[in-house]
Design a protein around this motif. Structure first.
Motif, mmCIF file in Angstrom:
data_model
loop_
_atom_site.group_PDB
_atom_site.id
_atom_site.type_symbol
_atom_site.label_atom_id
_atom_site.label_comp_id
_atom_site.label_asym_id
_atom_site.label_seq_id
_atom_site.Cartn_x
_atom_site.Cartn_y
_atom_site.Cartn_z
ATOM 1 N N PHE A 1 1.045 -1.274 -0.155
ATOM 2 C CA PHE A 1 0.003 -0.015 0.309
ATOM 3 C C PHE A 1 0.846 1.399 -0.346
ATOM 4 C CE2 PHE A 1 -2.673 -3.583 1.712
ATOM 5 C CZ PHE A 1 -3.816 -2.682 1.248
ATOM 6 N N VAL A 2 1.052 2.386 -1.100
ATOM 7 C CA VAL A 2 1.581 2.918 -1.150
ATOM 8 C C VAL A 2 0.559 4.256 -1.296
ATOM 9 C CG1 VAL A 2 3.093 4.824 -2.386
ATOM 10 C CG2 VAL A 2 3.062 2.103 -2.406
ATOM 11 N N HIS A 3 0.991 5.280 0.378
ATOM 12 C CA HIS A 3 0.196 6.245 0.274
ATOM 13 C C HIS A 3 1.063 7.355 -0.477
ATOM 14 C CE1 HIS A 3 -1.542 9.647 3.218
ATOM 15 N NE2 HIS A 3 -2.564 8.883 2.667
ATOM 16 N N VAL A 4 0.688 7.978 -1.076
ATOM 17 C CA VAL A 4 0.837 9.378 -2.328
ATOM 18 C C VAL A 4 0.248 10.657 -2.011
ATOM 19 C CG1 VAL A 4 1.280 10.226 -4.637
ATOM 20 C CG2 VAL A 4 1.718 7.454 -3.885
ATOM 21 N N ARG A 5 1.452 11.393 -1.941
ATOM 22 C CA ARG A 5 1.016 13.182 -2.058
ATOM 23 C C ARG A 5 1.978 13.546 -3.120
ATOM 24 N NH1 ARG A 5 -0.889 14.529 3.002
ATOM 25 N NH2 ARG A 5 -1.178 12.659 4.766
ATOM 26 N N ASP A 6 1.315 14.831 -3.114
ATOM 27 C CA ASP A 6 1.612 16.215 -3.991
ATOM 28 C C ASP A 6 2.397 16.925 -3.600
ATOM 29 O OD1 ASP A 6 -0.102 17.500 -3.454
ATOM 30 O OD2 ASP A 6 -1.555 18.130 -5.372
ATOM 31 N N ALA A 7 3.452 17.568 -3.891
ATOM 32 C CA ALA A 7 4.095 19.059 -3.805
ATOM 33 C C ALA A 7 3.182 19.193 -2.513
ATOM 34 C CB ALA A 7 4.649 19.653 -4.871
ATOM 35 N N GLU A 8 2.113 19.782 -3.065
ATOM 36 C CA GLU A 8 1.523 20.488 -1.797
ATOM 37 C C GLU A 8 0.751 19.540 -0.326
ATOM 38 O OE1 GLU A 8 0.257 21.209 -5.375
ATOM 39 O OE2 GLU A 8 2.100 22.597 -4.936
ATOM 40 N N GLY A 9 0.706 18.179 -0.856
ATOM 41 C CA GLY A 9 0.323 17.862 0.371
ATOM 42 C C GLY A 9 -0.769 16.800 0.529
ATOM 43 N N ARG A 10 -1.054 16.888 -0.600
ATOM 44 C CA ARG A 10 -2.352 16.545 -0.643
ATOM 45 C C ARG A 10 -2.500 15.135 -1.067
ATOM 46 N NH1 ARG A 10 -4.263 20.234 -5.514
ATOM 47 N NH2 ARG A 10 -2.622 20.191 -6.515
ATOM 48 N N VAL A 11 -4.042 14.737 -1.218
ATOM 49 C CA VAL A 11 -3.789 12.994 -0.874
ATOM 50 C C VAL A 11 -4.364 12.545 -1.833
ATOM 51 C CG1 VAL A 11 -4.041 10.820 0.172
ATOM 52 C CG2 VAL A 11 -3.916 12.438 1.490
ATOM 53 N N PHE A 12 -3.615 11.715 -2.585
ATOM 54 C CA PHE A 12 -3.601 11.374 -4.332
ATOM 55 C C PHE A 12 -5.064 10.088 -4.000
ATOM 56 C CE2 PHE A 12 -3.488 8.102 -7.321
ATOM 57 C CZ PHE A 12 -3.972 8.365 -8.653
ATOM 58 N N HIS B 1 -9.705 10.501 -10.695
ATOM 59 C CA HIS B 1 -7.929 10.620 -9.651
ATOM 60 C C HIS B 1 -8.204 11.891 -9.496
ATOM 61 C CE1 HIS B 1 -6.240 11.606 -12.676
ATOM 62 N NE2 HIS B 1 -5.425 12.012 -12.486
ATOM 63 N N ALA B 2 -8.208 12.139 -7.910
ATOM 64 C CA ALA B 2 -7.949 13.628 -8.209
ATOM 65 C C ALA B 2 -6.081 13.748 -6.653
ATOM 66 C CB ALA B 2 -9.141 14.650 -7.537
ATOM 67 N N PHE B 3 -5.880 14.377 -6.052
ATOM 68 C CA PHE B 3 -4.751 14.993 -5.242
ATOM 69 C C PHE B 3 -6.018 15.918 -4.213
ATOM 70 C CE2 PHE B 3 -1.374 13.969 -8.013
ATOM 71 C CZ PHE B 3 -0.764 13.108 -7.134
#
Length: 171
Positions: free
Chosen positions: A37-48, A136-138
């Motif tokens: 399980f991989v919890h992914v965040r973008d540069a702004e810290g939002r969750v995929f 999908h969305a962040f």
């Protein structure tokens, strides 16, 4: 080769390999296997966050706040985490996900799988795999929390998310 034909390691209650079987048989017989399980965040810290396609073998059309999947036969959790994250996000050159913890997930139907939880920051433009991801969305963490009671989530991802929150809180 179809997803149902993919060969998986079968593991015991201590996560030791005791055999191998095709994924379709693993699911049908409720054999214990491994998942990343991989919890992914973008540069702004939002969750995929994404909704799985209706054609997925497990938990079709449900929402998830993790990317990932089964660990193939002979594959390590670390290898599966990176492979699955790049595949599902549609990127190459993702940093190696950071391992956080493992837990044994047991579903209501009697199946169980060892689950390794990771996190990674993705600053690359994502192009999620159409066969895997319907939407999908962040999203900001607060939005994810708000949607927990509104959307139907994959149960193992929800269990991993609750454990991740406890892990971050020091519990």
């Amino acid at each position: 080769m179809s997803a149902a034909d993919e060969i998986l390691d079968i593991v015991d209650e201590h996560d030791r390999v005791v055999g191998r079987s095709p994924r379709g048989e693993v699911y049908a017989r409720g054999l214990r296997h491994r998942c990343a399980f991989v919890h992914v965040r973008d540069a702004e810290g939002r969750v995929f966050v994404h909704r799985r396609t209706a054609t997925k073998l497990a938990f079709p059309s449900l929402y998830d706040m993790f990317v990932g999947g089964v660990v193939g036969a002979g594959e390590t959790y670390d290898e599966a985490a990176l492979r699955e994250a790049e595949e599902e996000l549609g990127v190459t050159g993702l940093p190696r996900p950071d391992f956080l913890f493992t837990f044994l997930y047991e579903d209501d139907g009697g199946g169980s799988w060892w689950s390794a939880v990771y996190e990674v920051r993705c600053e690359l433009p994502v192009r999620p795999q159409a066969e895997e991801v319907a939407w999908h969305a962040f999203l900001p963490e607060a939005e994810v929390e708000r949607r927990l009671g509104e959307w139907e989530w994959v149960p193992d991802g929800l269990a991993a998310y609750e454990r991740l929150k406890a892990f971050r809180a020091g519990g």
